[in-house]
Design a protein around this motif. Structure first.
Motif, PDB file in Angstrom:
ATOM      1  N   UNK A 216      14.814  57.919  59.982  1.00 51.20           N
ATOM      2  CA  UNK A 216      14.264  57.337  61.210  1.00 51.20           C
ATOM      3  C   UNK A 216      15.261  57.342  62.373  1.00 51.20           C
ATOM      4  N   UNK A 217      16.550  57.180  62.046  1.00 47.41           N
ATOM      5  CA  UNK A 217      17.522  57.153  63.155  1.00 47.41           C
ATOM      6  C   UNK A 217      18.193  58.509  63.369  1.00 47.41           C
ATOM      7  N   UNK A 218      17.869  59.447  62.529  1.00 51.59           N
ATOM      8  CA  UNK A 218      18.494  60.773  62.632  1.00 51.59           C
ATOM      9  C   UNK A 218      18.292  61.448  63.995  1.00 51.59           C
ATOM     10  N   UNK A 219      17.119  61.297  64.651  1.00 48.42           N
ATOM     11  CA  UNK A 219      16.953  61.961  65.954  1.00 48.42           C
ATOM     12  C   UNK A 219      18.012  61.542  66.982  1.00 48.42           C
ATOM     13  N   UNK A 220      18.566  60.318  66.834  1.00 50.76           N
ATOM     14  CA  UNK A 220      19.574  59.883  67.817  1.00 50.76           C
ATOM     15  C   UNK A 220      21.005  60.249  67.390  1.00 50.76           C
ATOM     16  N   UNK A 221      21.138  60.851  66.219  1.00 44.93           N
ATOM     17  CA  UNK A 221      22.494  61.177  65.740  1.00 44.93           C
ATOM     18  C   UNK A 221      23.149  62.166  66.686  1.00 44.93           C
ATOM     19  N   UNK A 222      24.442  61.980  66.933  1.00 42.49           N
ATOM     20  CA  UNK A 222      25.128  62.878  67.868  1.00 42.49           C
ATOM     21  C   UNK A 222      26.606  62.951  67.513  1.00 42.49           C
ATOM     22  N   UNK A 223      27.262  63.934  68.106  1.00 38.58           N
ATOM     23  CA  UNK A 223      28.677  64.127  67.782  1.00 38.58           C
ATOM     24  C   UNK A 223      29.588  63.660  68.906  1.00 38.58           C
ATOM     25  N   UNK A 224      29.014  62.901  69.838  1.00 42.17           N
ATOM     26  CA  UNK A 224      29.825  62.409  70.966  1.00 42.17           C
ATOM     27  C   UNK A 224      30.967  61.521  70.461  1.00 42.17           C
ATOM     28  N   UNK A 225      32.092  61.568  71.172  1.00 41.17           N
ATOM     29  CA  UNK A 225      33.230  60.720  70.794  1.00 41.17           C
ATOM     30  C   UNK A 225      33.081  59.314  71.366  1.00 41.17           C
TER      31      UNK A 225
END
Ligand code: AMP
Length: 472
Positions: A67-76
């Motif tokens: 459910x939260x995967x769409x917001x996953x990101x690699x930003x620091x």
């Protein structure tokens, strides 16, 4: 006709999650996973009755990650990694175990997964929280400490999970949980899992979940896993330690038992019993609430690696321990709370593996035993425990000895009992044969002779010690 085996691909989970669980060896979903995953994915509130070992962590863990995967990101930037999933657990061991699983499930995604619990330094946790954690597992008290020190905010939480909610209530966490829930956004998904559905749990669910949560039940309420063989022995109080040593040393087929979790009701019994087992040549250790987190982790690792074969534990310390396919659990003490029996024996027979749960009972336990029978809707058939001890030399030489009066020469069905040699009633209790000194560490195995054949004189009356009057 056999039903086609279900697989995880039926849920439409992200390939990265599927790949991670496949690497963990999960092939097909367990019953709770089959029911809970689609419901959690749909976004509804769920109340799950699932005992430990049913696979409930993945039952909620996999769909919440999805459910939260769409917001996953690699930003620091920490701002891009707020807490979106919060899992609350009653103990640090369970928190660790849940986190370990979530870390693995999310290992192929950029989601940041972490855990905070008490009993350890806050600093590394603070640093981790400041960097940003999207999936946070926590024990309530330590989480509130971090909230107060402003190292974490909970205003972006989308899904909250109360794991082992019944235990959280038992441990008095209700005020902390209420405070935490008040910090979360009103619009969120809430999930609650509990081994038992007591009236208190239903009340909590009413306050905590949406009006009509989806109910997921995999086994009968408060039931024990069918894969666990339950054996109940009745014996005298003074025989419990010798009986335990006999069970551990000879098992069923003469071989010593390995990987055994022994439950006791009190910390003091825990320490002393482990020491007594060590003196009988058994590789034992104790795990209880007074031990530091490092000590508990070390004991658990030694147990998992086989270096320690018998772990004596109190309920609080054992909560959440995940030891794959533990073959035997022994209740040295009958638990005071019937629900604890379900939790204790849930340590064995996990995820379909076969297990054995042995309980030692005395006349004084009859009420607690009845409460357990009532809870699990199963009647035990207690067996009289046959203590086998070597005859003492002086009795053999004298050519006669007397059975203590309570041992009849016939068993309860009128058959002659086998000659068991000397049935010397233990006038002492090996646990208490040495006065307790606070802070003592378990003695090394300096006396390899089994306690059962030792002939030392009583140093303390057994009844006084087991009767509860003795305090640290
Ligand atoms: P839990 O009830 O979540 O504590 O899980 C009990 C144990 O079963 C853990 O060791 C899990 O890794 C394992 N497990 C959970 N789901 C599965 C599955 N579908 N297949 C195999 N093992 C599983």
């Amino acid at each position: 006709m056999t039903k086609a085996q279900k697989t995880f691909s039926q849920f439409g989970l992200d390939p990265r999650i599927l790949s991670a669980i496949s690497a963990m060896g999960y092939v097909s979903p367990t019953p709770i996973q089959e029911k809970a995953i689609p419901l959690v994915l749909s976004g509804v509130d769920v109340m799950g009755a699932a005992q430990t070992g049913t696979g409930k962590t993945a039952g909620y863990g996999l769909p919440v990650l999805q459910r939260v995967l769409p917001q996953a990101n690699t930003s620091a930037s920490p701002a891009r990694h707020p807490v979106r999933v919060l899992v609350l657990t009653p103990t640090r061991e369970l928190a660790d175990q849940v986190n370990e699983n979530l870390v693995k499930y999310a290992s192929e995604t950029p989601l940041r997964v972490g855990v905070v619990y008490g009993g350890v330094d806050m600093k590394p946790q603070t640093e981790q929280l400041r960097r940003g954690v999207e999936v946070l597992t926590a024990t309530p008290g330590r989480l509130l400490d971090h909230v107060e020190s402003k190292s974490v905010t909970l205003s972006r939480v989308e899904v909250v999970v109360l794991d082992e909610a019944d235990r959280m209530l038992d441990m008095g966490f209700l005020p902390d949980i209420s405070r935490i829930l008040n910090l979360l956004p009103k619009t969120r998904q809430s999930l609650m899992f509990s081994a038992t559905f007591s009236p208190e749990i239903k009340k909590l669910a009413k306050n905590f979940l949406a009006d009509s949560p989806a109910i997921v039940e995999v086994a009968r309420q408060n039931s024990t896993a069918d894969t666990v063989e339950q054996i109940v022995y009745s014996l005298h109080d003074s025989e419990k330690t010798d009986a335990l040593i006999q069970i551990l040393q000879t098992g069923e087929d003469g071989d010593p038992l390995k990987q055994v979790l022994v439950f006791v009701n009190a910390k003091i019994t825990c320490r002393r019993l482990a020491r007594t087992l060590q003196r009988s040549g058994i590789k034992a250790d104790a795990i209880h609430g007074d031990k530091t987190q490092d000590e508990r982790t070390a004991a658990l690792n030694a147990f998992k690696s086989g270096e320690c074969e018998v772990l004596v534990a109190t309920d609080v310390a054992a909560r959440g321990l995940d030891i794959a396919e533990l073959p035997t659990v022994i209740n040295y003490d009958v638990p005071f709370q019937a629900e604890d029996y379900v939790h204790r024996i849930g340590r064995t027979g996990r995820a379909g593996a076969k297990g054995k749960a042995i309980m030692l009972t005395t006349g004084a336990d009859s009420r607690s035993v009845s409460a357990i029978e009532h809870l699990i809707r199963k009647k035990f058939e207690p067996q009289v425990f046959e203590l086998v001890r070597k005859p003492r030399r002086e009795d053999r030489d004298r050519g006669s000895f007397r059975h203590p009066s309570r041992f009849r020469d016939e068993d309860h069905e009128g058959r002659s009992k086998p000659d068991l040699g000397e049935f010397r009633r233990v006038a002492y209790d090996p646990i208490f044969d040495k006065p307790y000194e606070p802070g003592e560490s378990p003695a090394p195995a300096r006396d390899p002779q089994p306690a059962a054949v030792r002939t030392s004189k009583p140093k303390r009356p057994v009844a006084a010690l087991l009767g509860g009057g003795f305090r640290k």
